[in-house]
Scaffold this active site. Structure first.
Site, PDB file in Angstrom:
ATOM      1  N   LYS A 218     -24.730  24.495  -6.072  1.00 15.68           N
ATOM      2  CA  LYS A 218     -23.422  24.419  -5.415  1.00 15.68           C
ATOM      3  C   LYS A 218     -22.333  23.682  -6.187  1.00 15.68           C
ATOM      4  O   LYS A 218     -21.140  23.850  -5.891  1.00 15.68           O
ATOM      5  CB  LYS A 218     -23.578  23.721  -4.047  1.00 15.68           C
ATOM      6  CG  LYS A 218     -24.238  24.570  -3.005  1.00 15.68           C
ATOM      7  CD  LYS A 218     -23.304  25.641  -2.471  1.00 15.68           C
ATOM      8  CE  LYS A 218     -24.031  26.787  -1.859  1.00 15.68           C
ATOM      9  NZ  LYS A 218     -24.132  27.991  -2.676  1.00 15.68           N
TER      10      LYS A 218
ATOM     11  N   HIS B 159     -27.850  39.175  -9.049  1.00 16.51           N
ATOM     12  CA  HIS B 159     -29.085  39.123  -8.258  1.00 16.51           C
ATOM     13  C   HIS B 159     -28.797  39.351  -6.780  1.00 16.51           C
ATOM     14  O   HIS B 159     -27.836  38.805  -6.247  1.00 16.51           O
ATOM     15  CB  HIS B 159     -29.751  37.761  -8.413  1.00 16.51           C
ATOM     16  CG  HIS B 159     -30.386  37.560  -9.751  1.00 16.51           C
ATOM     17  ND1 HIS B 159     -31.008  36.395 -10.113  1.00 16.51           N
ATOM     18  CD2 HIS B 159     -30.503  38.380 -10.817  1.00 16.51           C
ATOM     19  CE1 HIS B 159     -31.488  36.498 -11.335  1.00 16.51           C
ATOM     20  NE2 HIS B 159     -31.178  37.689 -11.796  1.00 16.51           N
TER      21      HIS B 159
ATOM     22  N   PRO C 237     -28.718  19.744  -7.872  1.00 18.09           N
ATOM     23  CA  PRO C 237     -28.490  21.142  -8.245  1.00 18.09           C
ATOM     24  C   PRO C 237     -29.363  22.164  -7.512  1.00 18.09           C
ATOM     25  O   PRO C 237     -29.208  23.365  -7.731  1.00 18.09           O
ATOM     26  CB  PRO C 237     -28.788  21.164  -9.754  1.00 18.09           C
ATOM     27  CG  PRO C 237     -29.636  19.978 -10.003  1.00 18.09           C
ATOM     28  CD  PRO C 237     -29.304  18.956  -8.983  1.00 18.09           C
TER      29      PRO C 237
ATOM     30  N   TYR D 259     -37.693  29.489  -6.730  1.00 14.40           N
ATOM     31  CA  TYR D 259     -37.713  28.066  -6.354  1.00 14.40           C
ATOM     32  C   TYR D 259     -39.115  27.771  -5.823  1.00 14.40           C
ATOM     33  O   TYR D 259     -39.512  28.335  -4.804  1.00 14.40           O
ATOM     34  CB  TYR D 259     -36.694  27.780  -5.247  1.00 14.40           C
ATOM     35  CG  TYR D 259     -35.239  27.866  -5.683  1.00 14.40           C
ATOM     36  CD1 TYR D 259     -34.562  29.075  -5.761  1.00 14.40           C
ATOM     37  CD2 TYR D 259     -34.532  26.702  -6.001  1.00 14.40           C
ATOM     38  CE1 TYR D 259     -33.228  29.133  -6.150  1.00 14.40           C
ATOM     39  CE2 TYR D 259     -33.198  26.754  -6.375  1.00 14.40           C
ATOM     40  CZ  TYR D 259     -32.557  27.967  -6.459  1.00 14.40           C
ATOM     41  OH  TYR D 259     -31.229  28.024  -6.838  1.00 14.40           O
TER      42      TYR D 259
ATOM     43  N   TYR E  92     -26.418  30.068   0.503  1.00 14.28           N
ATOM     44  CA  TYR E  92     -26.718  30.221  -0.924  1.00 14.28           C
ATOM     45  C   TYR E  92     -25.680  31.097  -1.624  1.00 14.28           C
ATOM     46  O   TYR E  92     -25.189  30.749  -2.703  1.00 14.28           O
ATOM     47  CB  TYR E  92     -28.131  30.791  -1.106  1.00 14.28           C
ATOM     48  CG  TYR E  92     -28.610  30.661  -2.536  1.00 14.28           C
ATOM     49  CD1 TYR E  92     -29.071  29.442  -3.027  1.00 14.28           C
ATOM     50  CD2 TYR E  92     -28.576  31.746  -3.403  1.00 14.28           C
ATOM     51  CE1 TYR E  92     -29.485  29.304  -4.343  1.00 14.28           C
ATOM     52  CE2 TYR E  92     -28.989  31.626  -4.721  1.00 14.28           C
ATOM     53  CZ  TYR E  92     -29.441  30.397  -5.176  1.00 14.28           C
ATOM     54  OH  TYR E  92     -29.844  30.260  -6.491  1.00 14.28           O
TER      55      TYR E  92
HETATM   56  P1  RFL Z   1     -17.213  18.310 -15.168  1.00  8.19           P
HETATM   57  O1  RFL Z   1     -17.853  19.573 -15.543  1.00  8.19           O
HETATM   58  O2  RFL Z   1     -18.022  17.062 -15.253  1.00  8.19           O
HETATM   59  O3  RFL Z   1     -15.901  18.160 -16.072  1.00  8.19           O
HETATM   60  C1  RFL Z   1     -15.189  16.957 -16.137  1.00  8.19           C
HETATM   61  C2  RFL Z   1     -14.413  16.917 -17.435  1.00  8.19           C
HETATM   62  O4  RFL Z   1     -13.628  15.729 -17.465  1.00  8.19           O
HETATM   63  C3  RFL Z   1     -13.762  15.114 -18.721  1.00  8.19           C
HETATM   64  N1  RFL Z   1     -13.491  13.653 -18.618  1.00  8.19           N
HETATM   65  C4  RFL Z   1     -12.385  13.070 -19.070  1.00  8.19           C
HETATM   66  N2  RFL Z   1     -11.280  13.589 -19.656  1.00  8.19           N
HETATM   67  C5  RFL Z   1     -10.297  12.717 -20.022  1.00  8.19           C
HETATM   68  N3  RFL Z   1     -10.392  11.377 -19.852  1.00  8.19           N
HETATM   69  C6  RFL Z   1     -11.482  10.816 -19.265  1.00  8.19           C
HETATM   70  N4  RFL Z   1     -11.566   9.489 -19.107  1.00  8.19           N
HETATM   71  C7  RFL Z   1     -12.524  11.689 -18.843  1.00  8.19           C
HETATM   72  N5  RFL Z   1     -13.726  11.494 -18.252  1.00  8.19           N
HETATM   73  C8  RFL Z   1     -14.288  12.695 -18.125  1.00  8.19           C
HETATM   74  C9  RFL Z   1     -15.192  15.418 -19.132  1.00  8.19           C
HETATM   75  O5  RFL Z   1     -15.362  15.290 -20.542  1.00  8.19           O
HETATM   76  C10 RFL Z   1     -15.348  16.856 -18.643  1.00  8.19           C
HETATM   77  O6  RFL Z   1     -14.966  17.787 -19.617  1.00  8.19           O
HETATM   78  O7  RFL Z   1     -16.623  18.353 -13.673  1.00  8.19           O
HETATM   79  P2  RFL Z   1     -16.044  19.572 -12.804  1.00  8.19           P
HETATM   80  O8  RFL Z   1     -14.988  20.309 -13.576  1.00  8.19           O
HETATM   81  O9  RFL Z   1     -15.721  18.999 -11.498  1.00  8.19           O
HETATM   82  O10 RFL Z   1     -17.254  20.609 -12.659  1.00  8.19           O
HETATM   83  C11 RFL Z   1     -18.409  20.273 -11.917  1.00  8.19           C
HETATM   84  C12 RFL Z   1     -19.628  21.010 -12.495  1.00  8.19           C
HETATM   85  O11 RFL Z   1     -19.715  20.720 -13.878  1.00  8.19           O
HETATM   86  C13 RFL Z   1     -20.937  20.597 -11.796  1.00  8.19           C
HETATM   87  O12 RFL Z   1     -20.742  20.418 -10.420  1.00  8.19           O
HETATM   88  C14 RFL Z   1     -22.038  21.665 -12.012  1.00  8.19           C
HETATM   89  O13 RFL Z   1     -22.412  21.729 -13.361  1.00  8.19           O
HETATM   90  C15 RFL Z   1     -23.262  21.345 -11.148  1.00  8.19           C
HETATM   91  N6  RFL Z   1     -24.385  22.278 -11.391  1.00  8.19           N
HETATM   92  C16 RFL Z   1     -24.414  23.525 -10.801  1.00  8.19           C
HETATM   93  N7  RFL Z   1     -23.389  23.948 -10.038  1.00  8.19           N
HETATM   94  C17 RFL Z   1     -23.396  25.215  -9.532  1.00  8.19           C
HETATM   95  O14 RFL Z   1     -22.439  25.581  -8.834  1.00  8.19           O
HETATM   96  N8  RFL Z   1     -24.409  26.101  -9.761  1.00  8.19           N
HETATM   97  C18 RFL Z   1     -25.489  25.751 -10.523  1.00  8.19           C
HETATM   98  O15 RFL Z   1     -26.351  26.580 -10.763  1.00  8.19           O
HETATM   99  C19 RFL Z   1     -25.535  24.422 -11.047  1.00  8.19           C
HETATM  100  N9  RFL Z   1     -26.547  24.028 -11.827  1.00  8.19           N
HETATM  101  C20 RFL Z   1     -25.418  21.913 -12.259  1.00  8.19           C
HETATM  102  C21 RFL Z   1     -26.498  22.828 -12.456  1.00  8.19           C
HETATM  103  C22 RFL Z   1     -25.394  20.704 -12.951  1.00  8.19           C
HETATM  104  C23 RFL Z   1     -26.407  20.395 -13.808  1.00  8.19           C
HETATM  105  N10 RFL Z   1     -26.339  19.161 -14.488  1.00  8.19           N
HETATM  106  C24 RFL Z   1     -26.593  18.990 -15.839  1.00  8.19           C
HETATM  107  C25 RFL Z   1     -25.782  18.022 -13.816  1.00  8.19           C
HETATM  108  C26 RFL Z   1     -27.520  22.523 -13.311  1.00  8.19           C
HETATM  109  C27 RFL Z   1     -27.478  21.320 -13.983  1.00  8.19           C
HETATM  110  C28 RFL Z   1     -28.605  21.050 -14.911  1.00  8.19           C
HETATM  111  C1  PHB Z   2     -29.435  27.437 -13.546  1.00 12.56           C
HETATM  112  O1  PHB Z   2     -29.673  28.615 -13.881  1.00 12.56           O
HETATM  113  O2  PHB Z   2     -29.069  26.579 -14.368  1.00 12.56           O
HETATM  114  C2  PHB Z   2     -29.615  27.021 -12.130  1.00 12.56           C
HETATM  115  C3  PHB Z   2     -29.948  27.964 -11.191  1.00 12.56           C
HETATM  116  C4  PHB Z   2     -30.130  27.584  -9.866  1.00 12.56           C
HETATM  117  C5  PHB Z   2     -29.976  26.261  -9.508  1.00 12.56           C
HETATM  118  C6  PHB Z   2     -29.624  25.319 -10.451  1.00 12.56           C
HETATM  119  C7  PHB Z   2     -29.446  25.689 -11.771  1.00 12.56           C
HETATM  120  O3  PHB Z   2     -30.179  25.899  -8.219  1.00 12.56           O
END
Ligand code: RFL
Ligand code: PHB
Length: 392
Positions: free
Chosen positions: A297, A72, A293, A201, A385
């Site tokens: 980031k 995009h 989210p 958004y 962004y």
């Molecule tokens: P994670 O992904 O939470 O992975 C951590 C891993 O550690 C494991 N763990 C353990 N393993 C061993 N022993 C233990 N005691 C443990 N405890 C935990 C877990 O099982 C897991 O596998 O952390 P990490 O790697 O730092 O990654 C961070 C990202 O996952 C998170 O910041 C993003 O998903 C946030 N986020 C978004 N980030 C973006 O950059 N762009 C986006 O568009 C975006 N959209 C989002 C998001 C997060 C969302 N949710 C559900 C919170 C959209 C959503 C809906």
């Molecule tokens: C997504 O596609 O899951 C998504 C996109 C933009 C955001 C957060 C999540 O700011």
């Protein structure tokens, strides 16, 4: 088991670290609490910054991303039922964002680690960390095959275990900063082609909503809800009614509906742990900080920590120098606070709450109008962004 770097957690942070270290000839073992199926199937982030896409490509794990990712050039801000495009590509000198699901990144990185050495322990229970002040710290865990305890002895431990993981608690002199928002997001996936060519958004009096995509046949949509609400209160009909109302425009925008095959509600918080290191332990990603989210980031910020940690560990093994590792936390926190502020800024500009005063509502509109009308404000949003350069 003995290795150079013990990594706790096979999320994007832990897997990317293992991948970057292997390219420098440094061994690692990943200890993960969940099964491979669970981590490869959990629906989370979607937006990757340009530098991260470049990094995944340059390091040989970008093939599927280039085939299946959606590229995009801008985003749309919607308020007062009108749309305003922020042309990120033009405002940032050619940078784009890529929509590619986080679990696809995980699938690609798990495959790379499996091809390299297969050193991921899944289903590990009751993890503890030991000897962090010594030269040979260890990760101890319960092996689900034998039921007994095993230990990975290493030289450096990376705590990449997410917000709920245990590694952060081993940093004795840490300070924690926390804001819990009154907003939650209800996220859905549905079988329907994208209703818009770019992400939308929307600030609406009924609350925020976001239109995103997962390719030509699947839409990802979010609506702001009460974080304590129960998903069972949200029938598909109720979700569609809310999405139609919040995304409506005066020029006849059409929202494509389709069968919803995944839905969940989650809480949003801004959280930072400083410092991010203690002895031989370095924490990264959501273990050290989380963002709401709205700025997309979290995953990108996790990857920024990992680039710095990989540089520090590589310098230590290749040159015997500890300077970069010693400065790891300070180097990360500059990016962390930038992303934290941007995510807070986007969140508070776009969400509504019944306790908001009319004054707060007018502030939101004033900020949105500025972005819609001036190049400087739009460029500032666009720079953040698409992601600031790695060494800004
Ligand atoms: P994670 O992904 O939470 O992975 C951590 C891993 O550690 C494991 N763990 C353990 N393993 C061993 N022993 C233990 N005691 C443990 N405890 C935990 C877990 O099982 C897991 O596998 O952390 P990490 O790697 O730092 O990654 C961070 C990202 O996952 C998170 O910041 C993003 O998903 C946030 N986020 C978004 N980030 C973006 O950059 N762009 C986006 O568009 C975006 N959209 C989002 C998001 C997060 C969302 N949710 C559900 C919170 C959209 C959503 C809906
Ligand atoms: C997504 O596609 O899951 C998504 C996109 C933009 C955001 C957060 C999540 O700011």
């Amino acid at each position: 088991m003995r290795t150079q770097v013990g990594i706790l957690g096979a999320g994007p942070a832990g897997l990317l670290l293992a991948h970057l270290l292997r390219l420098k000839g440094i061994e690692s073992v990943i200890i993960e609490r969940k099964t491979r199926e669970e981590i490869e199937g959990t629906i989370k982030a979607g937006v990757l910054e340009q530098w991260l896409v470049d990094l995944l490509n340059e390091t040989g794990v970008g093939q599927r991303l280039m085939q299946e990712g959606v590229f995009h050039h801008g985003i749309e801000l919607r308020f007062n039922e009108r749309s305003h495009r922020v042309n990120c590509h033009e405002l940032t000198g050619g940078k784009n964002i890529t929509v590619y699901a986080q679990h696809e990144v995980i699938i690609d990185l798990v495959a790379a680690k499996m091809r390299a050495d297969g050193n991921i322990v899944f289903n590990a229970g009751d993890v503890t960390l030991n000897g962090l002040e010594t030269d040979s710290p260890a990760i101890r865990y319960r092996n689900d095959q034998t039921g007994g305890f095993d230990e990975v002895r290493c030289e450096v431990i990376a705590g990449c275990d997410g917000f709920h993981g245990p590694s952060r608690s081993y940093i004795p002199n840490r300070e924690e900063y926390l804001k819990v928002y009154k907003y939650g997001w209800l996220g859905i996936l549905c079988d329907a082609p994208p209703s818009s060519p770019e992400l939308v958004y929307a600030n609406h009096e009924r609350g925020f909503s976001l239109l995103s995509t997962r390719g030509p046949e699947v839409q990802r949509l979010y609506i702001q809800v009460d974080p304590q609400d129960d998903i069972d209160n949200w029938s598909d009909d109720r979700i569609w009614t809310e999405l139609h109302a919040r995304l409506e425009t005066r020029d006849g925008f059409q929202l494509n509906e389709g069968p919803i095959f995944q839905k969940s509600i989650f809480q949003m918080r801004s959280f930072v742990c400083a410092t991010m290191q203690y002895g031989r332990l370095f924490i990264a990603g959501d273990a050290a900080h989380t963002v709401p989210p709205t700025g997309a980031k979290g995953l990108n910020l996790a990857a920024r920590d990992i680039v710095k940690l990989a540089r520090g560990i590589t310098e230590y093994y290749q040159k015997g120098k500890k300077e970069l590792l010693d400065r790891y936390s300070a180097l990360c926190l500059r990016d962390v606070w930038r992303s934290e502020h941007f995510s807070y800024f986007m969140t508070t500009m776009l969400h509504r709450h019944q306790e908001d005063t009319p004054l707060e509502r007018e502030f939101q509109l004033a900020q949105l109008e500025l972005i819609a009308s001036t190049r400087a404000a739009a460029a500032s949003l666009a720079e953040n962004y698409v992601g600031l350069p790695l060494d800004w």
